[in-house]
Design a protein around this motif. Sequence first.
Motif, PDB file in Angstrom:
ATOM      1  N   GLY A  14       0.805  -1.214   0.000  1.00 15.30           N
ATOM      2  CA  GLY A  14       0.000   0.000   0.000  1.00 15.30           C
ATOM      3  C   GLY A  14       0.840   1.267   0.000  1.00 15.30           C
ATOM      4  O   GLY A  14       2.078   1.220  -0.033  1.00 15.30           O
ATOM      5  N   SER A  15       0.142   2.386   0.051  1.00 12.94           N
ATOM      6  CA  SER A  15       0.797   3.700   0.015  1.00 12.94           C
ATOM      7  C   SER A  15       0.268   4.576   1.136  1.00 12.94           C
ATOM      8  O   SER A  15      -0.872   4.410   1.578  1.00 12.94           O
ATOM      9  N   LEU A  16       1.101   5.498   1.569  1.00 17.53           N
ATOM     10  CA  LEU A  16       0.723   6.480   2.572  1.00 17.53           C
ATOM     11  C   LEU A  16       1.377   7.796   2.226  1.00 17.53           C
ATOM     12  O   LEU A  16       2.473   7.816   1.649  1.00 17.53           O
ATOM     13  N   ARG A  17       0.741   8.891   2.589  1.00 12.33           N
ATOM     14  CA  ARG A  17       1.372  10.194   2.474  1.00 12.33           C
ATOM     15  C   ARG A  17       1.425  10.827   3.864  1.00 12.33           C
ATOM     16  O   ARG A  17       0.384  11.079   4.484  1.00 12.33           O
ATOM     17  N   LEU A  18       2.641  11.061   4.311  1.00 12.23           N
ATOM     18  CA  LEU A  18       2.848  11.733   5.588  1.00 12.23           C
ATOM     19  C   LEU A  18       2.964  13.232   5.359  1.00 12.23           C
ATOM     20  O   LEU A  18       3.449  13.676   4.318  1.00 12.23           O
ATOM     21  N   ASP A  57      19.926   6.171  -0.400  1.00 12.55           N
ATOM     22  CA  ASP A  57      19.892   5.213  -1.506  1.00 12.55           C
ATOM     23  C   ASP A  57      18.849   4.111  -1.331  1.00 12.55           C
ATOM     24  O   ASP A  57      18.219   3.684  -2.302  1.00 12.55           O
ATOM     25  N   PHE A  58      18.662   3.641  -0.094  1.00 15.35           N
ATOM     26  CA  PHE A  58      17.844   2.442   0.078  1.00 15.35           C
ATOM     27  C   PHE A  58      16.360   2.687  -0.177  1.00 15.35           C
ATOM     28  O   PHE A  58      15.589   1.748  -0.285  1.00 15.35           O
ATOM     29  N   ILE A  59      15.963   3.952  -0.303  1.00 15.90           N
ATOM     30  CA  ILE A  59      14.562   4.229  -0.613  1.00 15.90           C
ATOM     31  C   ILE A  59      14.201   3.701  -1.988  1.00 15.90           C
ATOM     32  O   ILE A  59      13.062   3.321  -2.251  1.00 15.90           O
ATOM     33  N   GLU A  60      15.163   3.683  -2.888  1.00 17.08           N
ATOM     34  CA  GLU A  60      15.012   3.066  -4.209  1.00 17.08           C
ATOM     35  C   GLU A  60      13.807   3.583  -4.982  1.00 17.08           C
ATOM     36  O   GLU A  60      13.094   2.820  -5.632  1.00 17.08           O
ATOM     37  N   GLY A  61      13.533   4.864  -4.873  1.00 15.33           N
ATOM     38  CA  GLY A  61      12.464   5.452  -5.658  1.00 15.33           C
ATOM     39  C   GLY A  61      11.068   5.231  -5.111  1.00 15.33           C
ATOM     40  O   GLY A  61      10.092   5.674  -5.708  1.00 15.33           O
ATOM     41  N   ARG A  62      10.942   4.561  -3.983  1.00 17.37           N
ATOM     42  CA  ARG A  62       9.607   4.301  -3.436  1.00 17.37           C
ATOM     43  C   ARG A  62       9.025   5.510  -2.715  1.00 17.37           C
ATOM     44  O   ARG A  62       7.809   5.647  -2.597  1.00 17.37           O
ATOM     45  N   PHE A  63       9.879   6.376  -2.193  1.00 19.95           N
ATOM     46  CA  PHE A  63       9.430   7.534  -1.424  1.00 19.95           C
ATOM     47  C   PHE A  63       9.710   8.811  -2.202  1.00 19.95           C
ATOM     48  O   PHE A  63      10.737   8.919  -2.885  1.00 19.95           O
ATOM     49  N   LEU A  76       5.726  13.367   2.566  1.00 19.55           N
ATOM     50  CA  LEU A  76       6.511  12.194   2.197  1.00 19.55           C
ATOM     51  C   LEU A  76       5.535  11.162   1.654  1.00 19.55           C
ATOM     52  O   LEU A  76       4.766  10.566   2.414  1.00 19.55           O
ATOM     53  N   GLN A  77       5.544  10.999   0.352  1.00 20.30           N
ATOM     54  CA  GLN A  77       4.710   9.995  -0.298  1.00 20.30           C
ATOM     55  C   GLN A  77       5.468   8.678  -0.281  1.00 20.30           C
ATOM     56  O   GLN A  77       6.588   8.608  -0.791  1.00 20.30           O
TER      57      GLN A  77
END
Length: 120
Positions: A14-18, A57-63, A76-77
């Motif tokens: 899933g996804s969340l936006r903080l 780096d470890f976010i790998e484009g997910r955030f 922060l998506q």
Amino acid sequence: QLQASGGGSMQAGGSLRLSCAASGHTFAIGWFRQASGKEREALACISSTDDSSYYVDFIEGRFTISSDNAKKTVYLQMNNLTPEDTAVYYCAISWSTTWYLLKRLEYNYWGQGTLVTVSS
């Protein structure tokens, strides 16, 4: 004053936006997280002047970090969440000229965190 919000519980994938609402002058805002029993780690940061942003780096484009300067709010998506993303998420202000290095000690003012729980 900083106020982080938007956390919650969800299934993996899933996804969340903080959101991080700031009052007063800021120079740069960063997002960090701390999982139970682990050290607080940096995720991303954004300049309050030109919206330049940096990620670990470890976010790998997910955030994705973004800001609405009129609302003085930084977002922060987070997409494709996994149980390993379970943590308390914090936003913080830096007035350091090297804010983009995401060094925790250069972030001087911290808001209360918001809990994100991801189940498999």
